[in-house]
Design a protein around this motif. Structure first.
Motif, PDB file in Angstrom:
ATOM      1  N   TYR A  69       0.845  -1.184   0.000  1.00 36.59           N
ATOM      2  CA  TYR A  69       0.000   0.000   0.000  1.00 36.59           C
ATOM      3  C   TYR A  69       0.880   1.233   0.000  1.00 36.59           C
ATOM      4  N   PHE A  70       0.415   2.244  -0.647  1.00 34.53           N
ATOM      5  CA  PHE A  70       1.112   3.520  -0.734  1.00 34.53           C
ATOM      6  C   PHE A  70       0.204   4.553  -0.103  1.00 34.53           C
ATOM      7  N   ASP A  71       0.705   5.246   0.887  1.00 30.47           N
ATOM      8  CA  ASP A  71      -0.078   6.275   1.564  1.00 30.47           C
ATOM      9  C   ASP A  71       0.569   7.628   1.300  1.00 30.47           C
ATOM     10  N   LEU A  72      -0.122   8.487   0.589  1.00 26.46           N
ATOM     11  CA  LEU A  72       0.369   9.821   0.273  1.00 26.46           C
ATOM     12  C   LEU A  72      -0.054  10.765   1.387  1.00 26.46           C
ATOM     13  N   HIS A  73       0.910  11.321   2.100  1.00 22.94           N
ATOM     14  CA  HIS A  73       0.605  12.199   3.226  1.00 22.94           C
ATOM     15  C   HIS A  73       0.396  13.644   2.800  1.00 22.94           C
ATOM     16  N   ASP A  74       1.241  14.125   1.874  1.00 21.84           N
ATOM     17  CA  ASP A  74       1.142  15.532   1.524  1.00 21.84           C
ATOM     18  C   ASP A  74       1.856  15.817   0.211  1.00 21.84           C
TER      19      ASP A  74
END
Length: 127
Positions: A69-74
């Protein structure tokens, strides 16, 4: 298209593309033919080579992990026309050894520079 619209398009495209980069190919419309990529190990120039790096990421992710999974924070534009990106990867290894946990979380930072050409500098992974 004016500069403000171009900036908004770049940010929106990155926000849409990056979270799904392990599932499907990204859009390369915002990148010029002479894009320059640099990370702690590699340096290369050209849109074709940039495409290859994302294909390689997807290939190895499917080979070595059962889940990723790839979580884009900002993503935002800084004052110097850079686009700092904060993200993390969560994965479950396909093969688990006795010395490693099956789940890994990696935190990353990347900078996209918006100039006459788009430059992607990957700052690295911390765990």
């Amino acid at each position: 298209m004016d500069e403000r619209s171009q900036v908004e398009l770049v940010i929106e495209t990155l926000k849409q593309d990056l979270p799904t980069l392990f599932e499907k190919d990204i859009s390369y419309d915002i990148y010029t033919q002479d894009i320059y990529f640099r990370d702690p190990v590699n340096k290369f120039k050209g849109k074709t080579n940039y495409r290859i790096i994302f294909w390689t990421l997807r290939f190895h992710a499917r080979l070595f992990f059962t889940q990723i999974y790839f979580d884009l924070h900002d993503v935002y534009q800084s004052a110097d026309l850079k686009y700092p990106i904060k993200m993390s990867f969560f994965n479950t290894r396909a093969i688990v050894s006795n010395t490693h946990l099956p789940i890994t979380i990696s935190f990353c930072a990347s900078n996209y520079n918006f100039t006459l050409r788009l430059i992607h500098k990957f700052d690295g992974i911390t765990q």
